[in-house]
Design a protein around this motif. Structure first.
Motif, PDB file in Angstrom:
ATOM      1  N   ASP A  77       0.855  -1.184   0.000  1.00 45.86           N
ATOM      2  CA  ASP A  77       0.000   0.000   0.000  1.00 45.86           C
ATOM      3  C   ASP A  77       0.897   1.241   0.000  1.00 45.86           C
ATOM      4  OD1 ASP A  77      -1.549   2.234   0.888  1.00 45.86           O
ATOM      5  OD2 ASP A  77      -2.958   0.891   1.903  1.00 45.86           O
ATOM      6  N   VAL A  78       0.928   1.945  -1.125  1.00 46.07           N
ATOM      7  CA  VAL A  78       1.811   3.104  -1.261  1.00 46.07           C
ATOM      8  C   VAL A  78       1.445   4.196  -0.258  1.00 46.07           C
ATOM      9  CG1 VAL A  78       2.503   4.986  -2.813  1.00 46.07           C
ATOM     10  CG2 VAL A  78       2.422   2.639  -3.658  1.00 46.07           C
ATOM     11  N   ALA A  79       0.169   4.537  -0.134  1.00 53.89           N
ATOM     12  CA  ALA A  79      -0.231   5.606   0.784  1.00 53.89           C
ATOM     13  C   ALA A  79       0.145   5.272   2.223  1.00 53.89           C
ATOM     14  CB  ALA A  79      -1.731   5.876   0.662  1.00 53.89           C
ATOM     15  N   ALA A  80      -0.067   4.043   2.643  1.00 54.00           N
ATOM     16  CA  ALA A  80       0.284   3.642   4.012  1.00 54.00           C
ATOM     17  C   ALA A  80       1.798   3.685   4.215  1.00 54.00           C
ATOM     18  CB  ALA A  80      -0.258   2.242   4.308  1.00 54.00           C
ATOM     19  N   VAL A  94       7.290  13.094  -3.970  1.00 56.30           N
ATOM     20  CA  VAL A  94       6.177  12.918  -4.903  1.00 56.30           C
ATOM     21  C   VAL A  94       5.121  12.105  -4.166  1.00 56.30           C
ATOM     22  CG1 VAL A  94       5.427  11.924  -7.111  1.00 56.30           C
ATOM     23  CG2 VAL A  94       7.709  12.945  -6.913  1.00 56.30           C
ATOM     24  N   PRO A  95       3.950  12.674  -3.917  1.00 55.63           N
ATOM     25  CA  PRO A  95       2.912  11.927  -3.200  1.00 55.63           C
ATOM     26  C   PRO A  95       2.403  10.763  -4.051  1.00 55.63           C
ATOM     27  CG  PRO A  95       2.025  13.971  -4.056  1.00 55.63           C
ATOM     28  CD  PRO A  95       3.510  13.989  -4.339  1.00 55.63           C
ATOM     29  N   PRO A  96       1.639   9.853  -3.449  1.00 55.35           N
ATOM     30  CA  PRO A  96       1.106   8.741  -4.231  1.00 55.35           C
ATOM     31  C   PRO A  96       0.434   9.223  -5.513  1.00 55.35           C
ATOM     32  CG  PRO A  96       0.680   8.381  -1.911  1.00 55.35           C
ATOM     33  CD  PRO A  96       1.233   9.777  -2.039  1.00 55.35           C
ATOM     34  N   THR A  97       0.879   8.630  -6.624  1.00 59.48           N
ATOM     35  CA  THR A  97       0.431   9.011  -7.960  1.00 59.48           C
ATOM     36  C   THR A  97       0.069   7.746  -8.714  1.00 59.48           C
ATOM     37  OG1 THR A  97       1.972  10.879  -7.900  1.00 59.48           O
ATOM     38  CG2 THR A  97       1.134  10.222 -10.068  1.00 59.48           C
ATOM     39  N   THR A  98      -1.006   7.773  -9.473  1.00 57.55           N
ATOM     40  CA  THR A  98      -1.438   6.610 -10.249  1.00 57.55           C
ATOM     41  C   THR A  98      -1.146   6.833 -11.725  1.00 57.55           C
ATOM     42  OG1 THR A  98      -3.187   6.171  -8.647  1.00 57.55           O
ATOM     43  CG2 THR A  98      -3.381   5.084 -10.791  1.00 57.55           C
TER      44      THR A  98
END
Length: 123
Positions: A77-80, A94-98
């Motif tokens: 889980d990238v955000a976690a 760089v914040p979570p990016t899709t």
């Protein structure tokens, strides 16, 4: 293709303002092969002879100030992971990016200023 284990270095990225030159260097040195990424403009995928698929990439940089070499860790889980890294003293670059293909990534600085990435694969 077998997916690497979670929490392991599963990708690397080289940023270069001279992608053709750096590709030739690594190709001549290690026998790596390069193909344009169909999902990202200005990015070439790196494969190893005998490899199952791409293991890294070359990001085309606008100028030498953005040149880099970094590792990327496969996470659940990238955000976690980003939140945990901040709790341990890391800073988000760089914040979570899709990406178009569903791949989610982020870039983080560790407490000593080293840039690394985390990702979960897309479809």
């Amino acid at each position: 293709m077998t997916q690497p284990a979670e929490n392991t270095v599963a990708w690397f990225q080289i940023g270069s303002d001279k992608p053709a030159e750096v590709g030739k260097f690594y190709g001549d040195l290690f026998g790596w092969n390069f193909t344009p990424d169909p999902n990202t403009d200005g990015y070439d995928l790196i494969t190893y002879p005998g490899g199952q698929g791409p293991s890294g990439g070359i990001m085309h940089s606008a100028d030498a100030s953005a040149n880099h070499a970094t590792f990327v860790v496969l996470v659940r889980d990238v955000a976690a992971t980003v939140a945990a890294a901040e709790g341990y003293g890391g800073k988000v670059l760089v914040p979570p990016t899709t990406a178009k293909d569903g791949l989610v990534f982020a870039h983080i600085l560790d407490p000593s200023g080293n840039n690394f990435g985390v990702f979960t694969p897309g479809s």
